[in-house]
Design a protein around this motif. Structure first.
Motif, PDB file in Angstrom:
ATOM      1  N   LYS A   1       5.885  10.628  -6.292  1.00 53.96           N
ATOM      2  CA  LYS A   1       6.972  10.752  -7.260  1.00 53.96           C
ATOM      3  C   LYS A   1       6.438  11.287  -8.591  1.00 53.96           C
ATOM      4  O   LYS A   1       7.030  12.179  -9.199  1.00 53.96           O
ATOM      5  CB  LYS A   1       7.644   9.395  -7.456  1.00 53.96           C
ATOM      6  N   GLU A   2       5.312  10.756  -9.050  1.00 55.53           N
ATOM      7  CA  GLU A   2       4.715  11.205 -10.304  1.00 55.53           C
ATOM      8  C   GLU A   2       4.278  12.667 -10.214  1.00 55.53           C
ATOM      9  O   GLU A   2       4.455  13.443 -11.160  1.00 55.53           O
ATOM     10  CB  GLU A   2       3.519  10.325 -10.640  1.00 55.53           C
ATOM     11  N   ALA A   3       3.727  13.069  -9.087  1.00 49.57           N
ATOM     12  CA  ALA A   3       3.289  14.456  -8.905  1.00 49.57           C
ATOM     13  C   ALA A   3       4.481  15.410  -8.933  1.00 49.57           C
ATOM     14  O   ALA A   3       4.409  16.492  -9.529  1.00 49.57           O
ATOM     15  CB  ALA A   3       2.519  14.599  -7.596  1.00 49.57           C
TER      16      ALA A   3
ATOM     17  N   MET B   1       0.814  -1.182   0.000  1.00 50.41           N
ATOM     18  CA  MET B   1       0.000   0.000   0.000  1.00 50.41           C
ATOM     19  C   MET B   1       0.869   1.262   0.000  1.00 50.41           C
ATOM     20  O   MET B   1       0.547   2.223  -0.654  1.00 50.41           O
ATOM     21  CB  MET B   1      -0.866  -0.005   1.251  1.00 50.41           C
ATOM     22  N   ALA B   2       1.942   1.232   0.743  1.00 51.41           N
ATOM     23  CA  ALA B   2       2.795   2.413   0.834  1.00 51.41           C
ATOM     24  C   ALA B   2       3.487   2.697  -0.499  1.00 51.41           C
ATOM     25  O   ALA B   2       3.808   3.836  -0.801  1.00 51.41           O
ATOM     26  CB  ALA B   2       3.830   2.240   1.937  1.00 51.41           C
ATOM     27  N   GLY B   3       3.699   1.674  -1.297  1.00 48.23           N
ATOM     28  CA  GLY B   3       4.353   1.847  -2.590  1.00 48.23           C
ATOM     29  C   GLY B   3       3.526   2.700  -3.535  1.00 48.23           C
ATOM     30  O   GLY B   3       4.051   3.478  -4.323  1.00 48.23           O
ATOM     31  N   LYS B   4       2.202   2.548  -3.481  1.00 48.41           N
ATOM     32  CA  LYS B   4       1.327   3.336  -4.346  1.00 48.41           C
ATOM     33  C   LYS B   4       1.371   4.811  -3.971  1.00 48.41           C
ATOM     34  O   LYS B   4       1.340   5.675  -4.817  1.00 48.41           O
ATOM     35  CB  LYS B   4      -0.105   2.818  -4.275  1.00 48.41           C
ATOM     36  N   GLY B   5       1.421   5.101  -2.697  1.00 49.25           N
ATOM     37  CA  GLY B   5       1.492   6.487  -2.241  1.00 49.25           C
ATOM     38  C   GLY B   5       2.799   7.143  -2.653  1.00 49.25           C
ATOM     39  O   GLY B   5       2.828   8.295  -3.080  1.00 49.25           O
ATOM     40  N   VAL B   6       3.884   6.402  -2.531  1.00 48.27           N
ATOM     41  CA  VAL B   6       5.194   6.914  -2.915  1.00 48.27           C
ATOM     42  C   VAL B   6       5.249   7.125  -4.429  1.00 48.27           C
ATOM     43  O   VAL B   6       5.765   8.131  -4.916  1.00 48.27           O
ATOM     44  CB  VAL B   6       6.317   5.963  -2.441  1.00 48.27           C
ATOM     45  N   GLU B   7       4.676   6.184  -5.176  1.00 51.95           N
ATOM     46  CA  GLU B   7       4.655   6.293  -6.639  1.00 51.95           C
ATOM     47  C   GLU B   7       3.834   7.511  -7.070  1.00 51.95           C
ATOM     48  O   GLU B   7       4.218   8.243  -7.981  1.00 51.95           O
ATOM     49  CB  GLU B   7       4.071   5.014  -7.245  1.00 51.95           C
ATOM     50  N   PHE B   8       2.707   7.742  -6.411  1.00 51.90           N
ATOM     51  CA  PHE B   8       1.878   8.902  -6.720  1.00 51.90           C
ATOM     52  C   PHE B   8       2.624  10.203  -6.421  1.00 51.90           C
ATOM     53  O   PHE B   8       2.584  11.144  -7.209  1.00 51.90           O
ATOM     54  CB  PHE B   8       0.572   8.848  -5.919  1.00 51.90           C
TER      55      PHE B   8
ATOM     56  N   VAL C   1       7.448  14.880 -10.410  1.00 50.61           N
ATOM     57  CA  VAL C   1       7.992  14.912 -11.772  1.00 50.61           C
ATOM     58  C   VAL C   1       7.114  15.775 -12.669  1.00 50.61           C
ATOM     59  O   VAL C   1       7.608  16.569 -13.470  1.00 50.61           O
ATOM     60  CB  VAL C   1       8.136  13.474 -12.327  1.00 50.61           C
ATOM     61  N   GLU C   2       5.806  15.652 -12.530  1.00 44.55           N
ATOM     62  CA  GLU C   2       4.892  16.456 -13.337  1.00 44.55           C
ATOM     63  C   GLU C   2       5.014  17.936 -13.003  1.00 44.55           C
ATOM     64  O   GLU C   2       5.003  18.793 -13.896  1.00 44.55           O
ATOM     65  CB  GLU C   2       3.460  15.978 -13.089  1.00 44.55           C
ATOM     66  N   THR C   3       5.142  18.275 -11.748  1.00 45.69           N
ATOM     67  CA  THR C   3       5.283  19.670 -11.334  1.00 45.69           C
ATOM     68  C   THR C   3       6.596  20.254 -11.848  1.00 45.69           C
ATOM     69  O   THR C   3       6.618  21.390 -12.350  1.00 45.69           O
ATOM     70  CB  THR C   3       5.221  19.779  -9.799  1.00 45.69           C
ATOM     71  N   VAL C   4       7.673  19.497 -11.742  1.00 51.56           N
ATOM     72  CA  VAL C   4       8.963  19.980 -12.240  1.00 51.56           C
ATOM     73  C   VAL C   4       8.919  20.154 -13.757  1.00 51.56           C
ATOM     74  O   VAL C   4       9.436  21.136 -14.301  1.00 51.56           O
ATOM     75  CB  VAL C   4      10.102  19.021 -11.808  1.00 51.56           C
ATOM     76  N   GLY C   5       8.270  19.238 -14.459  1.00 53.16           N
ATOM     77  CA  GLY C   5       8.127  19.358 -15.909  1.00 53.16           C
ATOM     78  C   GLY C   5       7.346  20.599 -16.305  1.00 53.16           C
ATOM     79  O   GLY C   5       7.722  21.320 -17.236  1.00 53.16           O
ATOM     80  N   GLU C   6       6.252  20.862 -15.616  1.00 61.77           N
ATOM     81  CA  GLU C   6       5.466  22.071 -15.894  1.00 61.77           C
ATOM     82  C   GLU C   6       6.281  23.328 -15.601  1.00 61.77           C
ATOM     83  O   GLU C   6       6.206  24.308 -16.345  1.00 61.77           O
ATOM     84  CB  GLU C   6       4.186  22.080 -15.050  1.00 61.77           C
ATOM     85  N   LEU C   7       7.056  23.306 -14.537  1.00 60.80           N
ATOM     86  CA  LEU C   7       7.889  24.455 -14.197  1.00 60.80           C
ATOM     87  C   LEU C   7       8.945  24.701 -15.264  1.00 60.80           C
ATOM     88  O   LEU C   7       9.180  25.849 -15.668  1.00 60.80           O
ATOM     89  CB  LEU C   7       8.551  24.243 -12.829  1.00 60.80           C
ATOM     90  N   LEU C   8       9.561  23.629 -15.753  1.00 63.59           N
ATOM     91  CA  LEU C   8      10.559  23.777 -16.813  1.00 63.59           C
ATOM     92  C   LEU C   8       9.933  24.318 -18.099  1.00 63.59           C
ATOM     93  O   LEU C   8      10.513  25.178 -18.766  1.00 63.59           O
ATOM     94  CB  LEU C   8      11.260  22.453 -17.071  1.00 63.59           C
ATOM     95  N   LEU C   9       8.750  23.822 -18.462  1.00 66.07           N
ATOM     96  CA  LEU C   9       8.058  24.354 -19.639  1.00 66.07           C
ATOM     97  C   LEU C   9       7.715  25.823 -19.464  1.00 66.07           C
ATOM     98  O   LEU C   9       7.823  26.620 -20.396  1.00 66.07           O
ATOM     99  CB  LEU C   9       6.788  23.550 -19.913  1.00 66.07           C
TER     100      LEU C   9
END
Length: 101
Positions: free
Chosen positions: A10-12, A1-8, A14-22
């Protein structure tokens, strides 16, 4: 269960950093285009205006090709280039509209 939270999380991140770079890329490109336009206007206002007008016409042609009826689409290189140019210009306008530099 904890793996899903960590994966979420991590994805959030990465997405935020990508939007910031754009966003930073769009702001830097916008500032560069403003300086280029100001320099071009000081060198030759007529040529700068003509270049801007040609770009606007080409972008408009791309939008026209995008939204005209599907049975009448052209498949040539010019039409494809105009559609790609219009798409890039719209995406750039979207990101540059949030630029507060």
């Amino acid at each position: 269960m904890a793996g899903k939270g960590v994966e979420f999380l991590k994805e959030a991140v990465v997405e935020t950093v990508g939007e910031l770079l754009l966003q930073l890329l769009a702001c830097a490109l916008f500032v560069g285009l403003v300086f280029l336009a100001a320099w071009g206007w000081s060198v030759s206002p007529a040529l700068t205006g003509a270049g801007g007008g040609l770009f606007a016409l080409f972008t408009g042609y791309g939008l026209w090709e995008t939204f005209r009826g599907s049975e009448r689409h052209r498949k040539g290189r010019l039409a494809s280039a105009a559609v790609v140019t219009a798409t890039v210009a719209l995406v750039f306008a979207y990101y540059a509209s949030n630029c507060y530099c």
